[in-house]
Design a protein around this motif. Structure first.
Motif, short mmCIF file in Angstrom:
data_model
loop_
_atom_site.label_atom_id
_atom_site.label_comp_id
_atom_site.label_asym_id
_atom_site.label_seq_id
_atom_site.Cartn_x
_atom_site.Cartn_y
_atom_site.Cartn_z
N SER A 140 7.95 47.48 45.54
CA SER A 140 6.52 47.25 45.75
C SER A 140 5.77 47.32 44.42
O SER A 140 4.85 46.53 44.18
N LEU A 141 6.18 48.26 43.58
CA LEU A 141 5.51 48.42 42.28
C LEU A 141 5.76 47.20 41.41
O LEU A 141 4.86 46.73 40.70
N GLN A 142 6.96 46.66 41.50
CA GLN A 142 7.26 45.44 40.75
C GLN A 142 6.36 44.31 41.25
O GLN A 142 5.84 43.52 40.45
N GLY A 143 6.17 44.26 42.55
CA GLY A 143 5.28 43.26 43.14
C GLY A 143 3.88 43.40 42.57
O GLY A 143 3.19 42.42 42.30
N LEU A 144 3.46 44.65 42.37
CA LEU A 144 2.12 44.88 41.83
C LEU A 144 2.02 44.36 40.40
O LEU A 144 1.05 43.69 40.03
N VAL A 145 3.04 44.66 39.58
CA VAL A 145 3.03 44.19 38.19
C VAL A 145 2.93 42.67 38.14
O VAL A 145 2.14 42.10 37.39
N LEU A 146 3.71 42.02 38.99
CA LEU A 146 3.70 40.56 39.02
C LEU A 146 2.37 40.02 39.54
O LEU A 146 1.87 39.00 39.06
N SER A 147 1.81 40.74 40.49
CA SER A 147 0.52 40.33 41.03
C SER A 147 -0.56 40.39 39.96
O SER A 147 -1.39 39.49 39.83
N ILE A 148 -0.53 41.46 39.18
CA ILE A 148 -1.51 41.59 38.09
C ILE A 148 -1.30 40.47 37.08
O ILE A 148 -2.26 39.87 36.59
N ALA A 149 -0.03 40.19 36.78
CA ALA A 149 0.28 39.10 35.86
C ALA A 149 -0.28 37.78 36.39
O ALA A 149 -0.84 36.97 35.64
N GLY A 150 -0.16 37.59 37.69
CA GLY A 150 -0.68 36.37 38.32
C GLY A 150 -2.19 36.26 38.16
O GLY A 150 -2.72 35.18 37.86
N VAL A 151 -2.88 37.38 38.35
CA VAL A 151 -4.34 37.38 38.19
C VAL A 151 -4.70 37.03 36.75
O VAL A 151 -5.59 36.21 36.50
N MET A 152 -3.99 37.64 35.81
CA MET A 152 -4.31 37.39 34.40
C MET A 152 -4.08 35.92 34.05
O MET A 152 -4.90 35.32 33.36
N SER A 153 -2.98 35.38 34.54
CA SER A 153 -2.72 33.95 34.29
C SER A 153 -3.82 33.08 34.87
O SER A 153 -4.31 32.18 34.21
N SER A 154 -4.19 33.37 36.11
CA SER A 154 -5.16 32.50 36.75
C SER A 154 -6.52 32.58 36.09
O SER A 154 -7.33 31.68 36.20
N LEU A 155 -6.78 33.69 35.38
CA LEU A 155 -8.05 33.81 34.66
C LEU A 155 -7.92 33.37 33.22
O LEU A 155 -8.88 33.41 32.45
N GLY A 156 -6.70 32.98 32.84
CA GLY A 156 -6.47 32.47 31.49
C GLY A 156 -6.29 33.55 30.44
O GLY A 156 -6.45 33.29 29.25
N TYR A 157 -5.93 34.76 30.86
CA TYR A 157 -5.71 35.82 29.88
C TYR A 157 -4.24 35.91 29.53
O TYR A 157 -3.38 35.80 30.40
N PRO A 158 -3.92 36.17 28.25
CA PRO A 158 -2.51 36.32 27.88
C PRO A 158 -1.99 37.67 28.36
O PRO A 158 -2.73 38.66 28.38
N LEU A 159 -0.71 37.70 28.72
CA LEU A 159 -0.13 38.98 29.14
C LEU A 159 0.07 39.88 27.92
O LEU A 159 0.50 39.39 26.87
N PRO A 160 -0.22 41.17 28.05
CA PRO A 160 -0.05 42.07 26.91
C PRO A 160 1.42 42.12 26.51
O PRO A 160 2.30 42.20 27.37
N THR A 161 1.68 42.05 25.21
CA THR A 161 3.05 42.20 24.72
C THR A 161 3.25 43.64 24.32
O THR A 161 2.31 44.41 24.23
#
Lengths: 224, 304
Positions: free
Chosen positions: A140-161
């Motif tokens: 479930s936590l992995q799902g959350l990480v991916l979900s946040i990544a999805g939000v960032m992508s859809s808003l055009g933000y780069p994922l933190p490295t």
């Protein structure tokens, strides 16, 4: 249907393709419409779900650790070991002032680290029941990480490295004895709790700021 | 800030035992104040004797001559409070006047803290049971974290049995701990209350509840209310609401929670008075629901 360059259809198709390629989201299918607004709502729902799951998991895990960790009024001092996960603790002005990008990035970084530490826990946990619960929580936590990544992508933000891999074994200071190891586990659960509380408020805030784009997408879909 | 000034001037005076004017038959003068616990044996000491006997009087009545250490009152009750005097047994020279006040040493304060205006401040209040009956002062402090990593701060008094502090951190791993110490002439008692800020969120009840008929709708009522004035940031920390309603003489029903500050109640019995109350909670479910708001009533629209 015509794909007009640069409009919401283009974004929608890209998003769909990107998300379909992510392995741990089996429930999504490519026809599901995900404007940023709806992604944020799903992320919010996921934090609430994890918060509930954590209560049961923490209870079971603390009982496994045994006293004093499972005592309700156990309030130990925080030992001066290196802070492994960025703290959720924040004062009001700082929290209010976060840009959407900063807010999302903080959540993404925190849960990426928390997931690593939790997976390390999974490897050593005592009982089968505990391993099962931890495993489910990690998914479930992995799902959350991916979900946040999805939000960032859809808003055009780069994922933190940054250090994305598991931080544990070679190099990093491992707890020198069994008791301190248990203390680390105790604090990890607390860090998860405070981050889930914080995320609910973070994503609730983002919901207000990001209007759902999904309405436009749906109208266009029915238009042809 | 005014409170701090008041406390700075009043507090020292309160710490010093009072002279004389308490227990007013008005024959004042230098009355030595002594305190005793109700229901126990209280010993009145004559300050002047050098280990010898003394004649004790109360008002005009001679109680008798008692040896050192003094006059013992078994099972003291409130009837024993008042002015006593001790005299030389032979010459009746007055040695001292004693004012006896009876009560209880303070019990452990029962402290409660709530974040009514999350995340700006924490409000605490306490009760003493049983009531000590003597003037009891309180010292209220707080610290962040249990183990003295930070200096204790003052929980600013907002009333005789309440205090408040601000400048709190959200989502803290370590609890805040509030310390309330009750002090009176018979003793002191301290209570510690640890809590995480997010666990004590409890808004005040919603305000300004209005129940209105809707023209043309005989089975509907429009409910509208406002968030509590003490909730400082409804735009950052929205609330959700539960509604409790009952028609005259019937069972209450509870619905919700809803995020909006209005609701159309449907399927309402036409022509009947309905009583409504609303309660609020942090939208992300932290803490507890508020108490129910003041009730408001209304009857649906009726055909003229």
């Amino acid at each position: 249907m015509e794909l007009r360059a640069g409009d919401s259809w283009g974004i929608f198709t890209f998003l769909c393709a990107a998300l379909c390629n992510l392995p741990a989201l089996p429930a999504l299918n490519c026809t599901e419409e995900l404007g940023a607004g709806q992604s944020i709502q799903k992320t919010y729902d996921l934090t609430r779900y994890l918060e509930h799951q954590l209560r049961t998991l923490a209870g079971t895990y603390l009982n496994y650790l045994g006293p004093p960790f499972n005592e309700p009024d156990f309030n130990p001092p925080r030992l001066a070991r290196a802070e492994r996960v960025p703290s959720a603790t924040v004062d009001l002005d700082l929290w209010r002032g976060l840009t959407d990008n900063a807010r999302l990035a903080a959540n993404y970084r925190a849960y990426s680290r928390l997931l690593c530490y939790l997976r390390a826990l999974d490897g050593q946990a005592g009982t089968a029941e505990l391993r099962h619960r931890l495993g489910h929580f990690c998914s479930s936590l992995q799902g959350l990480v991916l979900s946040i990544a999805g939000v960032m992508s859809s808003l055009g933000y780069p994922l933190p490295t940054g250090p994305a891999g598991p931080p544990a074994p070679p190099g990093t200071p491992v707890a020198p004895n069994d008791f301190l190891k248990k203390m680390d586990d105790f604090w990890l659960l607390k860090e998860l709790q405070t981050w889930l509380w914080r995320s609910a408020k973070d994503f609730n805030r983002l919901k207000k700021k990001v209007p759902p784009a999904v309405v436009t997408l749906r109208l266009e879909a029915r238009g042809f | 800030m005014k409170w701090l000034w008041v406390m700075a001037f009043v507090a020292p005076a309160c710490a010093v035992p009072y002279n004389g004017t308490a227990g007013g038959t008005g024959d004042g003068g230098r009355c030595t104040l002594q305190h005793g616990t109700l229901g126990t044996e209280v010993l009145l000491r004559c300050p002047a004797t050098a280990g010898g006997p003394a004649e004790w009087r109360r008002g005009g009545t001679v109680l008798g001559t008692y040896p050192a250490p003094g006059l013992a009152l078994p099972n003291a009750s409130l009837a024993h409070e008042g002015h006593y005097s001790c005299h030389h047994p032979g010459t009746s020279e007055t040695w001292a006047t004693i004012c006896l006040r009876l009560g209880y040493p303070p019990a452990l304060p029962a402290v409660k803290c709530w974040a009514i205006s999350y995340p700006q401040a924490v409000n605490c209040s306490w009760v003493l049971a049983p009531e000590p009956l003597l003037d009891t002062d309180f010292v209220a402090t707080y610290r962040h974290g249990v183990w003295g990593a930070t200096e204790p701060g003052e929980c600013i008094r907002t009333g005789p049995r309440s205090c408040s502090f601000g400048d709190v951190q959200m989502f803290s791993l370590t609890p805040y701990v509030v310390n309330v110490t009750a002090v009176n002439p018979l003793g002191a008692a301290s209570s510690l209350l640890p809590f995480l800020l997010e666990n004590i969120i409890k808004p005040d009840p919603p305000e300004d509840l209005r129940v209105s008929p809707i023209p043309g709708e005989t089975k509907k009522l429009l409910l509208e209310w406002s968030p509590p004035g003490s909730w400082p940031f409804p735009e950052y920390f929205p609330l959700k609401y539960r509604i409790r309603y009952a028609q005259e003489g019937s069972v209450t029903q509870t619905i919700g929670p809803y995020e909006q500050t209005s609701y159309t109640l449907m399927g309402v019995r036409p022509g009947t008075l309905h009583h409504i109350q609303v309660a609020a909670k942090d939208f992300t479910d932290a803490g507890e629901f508020s108490a129910w708001s003041l009730p408001a009533s209304g009857t649906p629209w009726m055909e003229p």
